[in-house]
Design a protein around this motif. Structure first.
Motif, mmCIF file in Angstrom:
data_model
loop_
_atom_site.group_PDB
_atom_site.id
_atom_site.type_symbol
_atom_site.label_atom_id
_atom_site.label_comp_id
_atom_site.label_asym_id
_atom_site.label_seq_id
_atom_site.Cartn_x
_atom_site.Cartn_y
_atom_site.Cartn_z
ATOM 1 N N TRP A 1 0.826 -1.208 0.000
ATOM 2 C CA TRP A 1 0.000 0.000 0.000
ATOM 3 C C TRP A 1 0.867 1.268 0.000
ATOM 4 N N GLY A 2 2.140 1.154 -0.393
ATOM 5 C CA GLY A 2 3.000 2.316 -0.399
ATOM 6 C C GLY A 2 3.488 2.727 0.974
ATOM 7 N N SER B 1 -9.591 -0.802 -2.733
ATOM 8 C CA SER B 1 -9.435 -2.204 -3.096
ATOM 9 C C SER B 1 -10.783 -2.743 -3.542
ATOM 10 N N VAL B 2 -10.793 -4.009 -3.942
ATOM 11 C CA VAL B 2 -12.038 -4.673 -4.308
ATOM 12 C C VAL B 2 -12.793 -5.050 -3.032
ATOM 13 N N LEU C 1 -4.120 4.446 -4.543
ATOM 14 C CA LEU C 1 -3.207 3.482 -3.946
ATOM 15 C C LEU C 1 -3.863 2.112 -3.978
ATOM 16 N N LEU C 2 -3.200 1.146 -4.600
ATOM 17 C CA LEU C 2 -3.758 -0.191 -4.774
ATOM 18 C C LEU C 2 -3.171 -1.171 -3.755
ATOM 19 N N PRO C 3 -3.822 -2.333 -3.563
ATOM 20 C CA PRO C 3 -3.342 -3.313 -2.580
ATOM 21 C C PRO C 3 -1.912 -3.756 -2.856
ATOM 22 N N GLY C 4 -1.209 -4.129 -1.784
ATOM 23 C CA GLY C 4 0.141 -4.649 -1.920
ATOM 24 C C GLY C 4 0.155 -6.021 -2.577
ATOM 25 N N ARG C 5 1.341 -6.464 -3.002
ATOM 26 C CA ARG C 5 1.469 -7.685 -3.796
ATOM 27 C C ARG C 5 1.183 -8.955 -3.016
ATOM 28 N N SER D 1 -1.511 -9.524 -1.286
ATOM 29 C CA SER D 1 -2.949 -9.776 -1.335
ATOM 30 C C SER D 1 -3.378 -10.344 -2.680
ATOM 31 N N ILE D 2 -4.385 -11.226 -2.654
ATOM 32 C CA ILE D 2 -4.963 -11.721 -3.907
ATOM 33 C C ILE D 2 -5.628 -10.584 -4.668
ATOM 34 N N ALA D 3 -6.063 -9.533 -3.963
ATOM 35 C CA ALA D 3 -6.667 -8.384 -4.631
ATOM 36 C C ALA D 3 -5.702 -7.762 -5.634
ATOM 37 N N TYR D 4 -4.418 -7.781 -5.317
ATOM 38 C CA TYR D 4 -3.409 -7.244 -6.227
ATOM 39 C C TYR D 4 -3.425 -8.013 -7.544
ATOM 40 N N VAL D 5 -3.419 -9.347 -7.459
ATOM 41 C CA VAL D 5 -3.395 -10.177 -8.666
ATOM 42 C C VAL D 5 -4.682 -10.004 -9.457
#
Length: 337
Positions: free
Chosen positions: A118-119, A228-229, A317-321, A323-327
């Motif tokens: 998340w930065g 996020s989703v 800002l998107l989810p970190g790697r 999390s499945i949300a990132y993929v």
């Protein structure tokens, strides 16, 4: 054009270790091989040591979907002459047995900043050779074997910490099957590790096959610009598809259709498995964020999401790697509408 699919294995779904379930009831074999086994040590905050030079190399790599940093395991014989009561058998890989052992938090160490997703930068305990990382923020930095080992280790650690007493009679429990079951000292009830199913759904509009926009939301406890989703736990007596429809309706007031399964990822915080779905809704569907649960919900275009992944969108800002949300979001952004 085909509906998008996950373009990579979620970070915590990666694993190479054979769990060897039958060995959990073969104490002679496990005890005999203990001296040559390797142990994943985990402190009360779920942190484990990782080689510092490997973390630096992986962290410097841009665009990598998963890392290559190995967990710094310990030689079992250096920790105990035989498996301690609170050790859990994780499995076998390349002829070596792997275990998990809870340890005290590291003391008298310096700290180093590591990307926590998340930065956000996190201060983690570090020596000259190792950094103590936790799974939620840093799982994507690990190699496939280490990611699988630490995910299982954290799931078992959390289960044992929360299940020290029998749910039926309240008596203390003792561990059996080398960490994979407990036996009640009162009513003799046997219990096994539990997993709570939760759905996580990427909702897109009905333009084309994969939509032109994605629906993202922000929880009240999150800082501005973090989205996020949507996700939620499966209720008793509920199907996964029914949970997708209910959760989206409850959280943002949108009716979805065509829910389809994408993939899954264990999320042992404390004991979930995230079941990824995609679903569609009307392009002009009005959004009604649930009071107290969703601070804000917005539609984002594919170009906006792509720019965020490229570090060129300061408003998202998107989810970190880890999390499945990132993929899920990366796969949707890489697809055509």
């Amino acid at each position: 054009m085909r509906p998008f699919e996950l373009g990579a294995v979620p970070a915590l779904s990666r694993s190479t270790v054979d769990r060897q379930e039958t060995l959990r009831t073969d104490p002679d074999r496990l005890v005999r091989r203990w001296a040559d086994a390797r142990v994943v040590v985990v402190d009360p905050w779920g942190r484990t040591p990782v080689r510092r030079d490997a973390v630096g190399a992986v962290g410097a790599a841009s665009g990598a979907e998963s890392g290559g940093a190995p967990v710094s395991t310990r030689k079992a014989a250096d920790l105990a002459a035989a498996p301690p009561e609170d050790a859990s058998f994780l499995g076998e890989w390349d002829g070596v047995d792997y275990w998990m052992l809870p340890v005290d938090a590291p003391s008298e160490l310096d700290t180093v900043e590591v990307d926590g997703g998340w930065g956000v930068r996190q201060e983690m305990p570090a020596s000259d050779d190792e950094v103590w990382l936790e799974l939620r923020g840093h799982g994507a930095l690990l190699d496939d074997t280490s990611a699988g080992l630490l995910t299982t280790a954290e799931a078992l650690r959390n289960w044992h910490w929360r299940g020290r007493f029998c749910a039926r009679c309240g008596a203390p429990v003792r561990r059996t099957q080398f960490g994979w079951a407990t036996h009640c000292t009162g009513c003799e009830r046997e219990e096994y590790p539990r997993t709570d199913p939760a759905v996580i759904c990427l909702v897109h509009d009905d333009v084309g096959v994969n939509g032109a926009k994605v629906l993202l939301a922000r929880q009240p406890v999150w800082p501005p610009k973090r989205y996020s989703v949507l996700a939620g736990f499966v209720e008793a007596g509920e199907s996964l598809e029914g949970c997708v429809e209910r959760e989206i309706r409850e959280e943002v007031g949108v009716e979805v259709r065509d829910a389809r399964y994408l993939g899954s990822q264990p999320w042992p915080f404390p004991r979930s498995i995230m079941l990824g779905f995609a679903a569609r809704t009307e392009t002009d569907a009005p959004l009604r964020p649930a009071d107290g649960e969703i601070e804000e919900a917005r539609w984002f275009s594919r170009d906006e999401v792509r720019a965020a992944f490229a570090g060129e969108n300061d408003e998202l800002l998107l989810p970190g790697r880890t999390s499945i949300a990132y993929v899920m979001l990366r796969s949707w952004a890489d697809a055509d509408s």
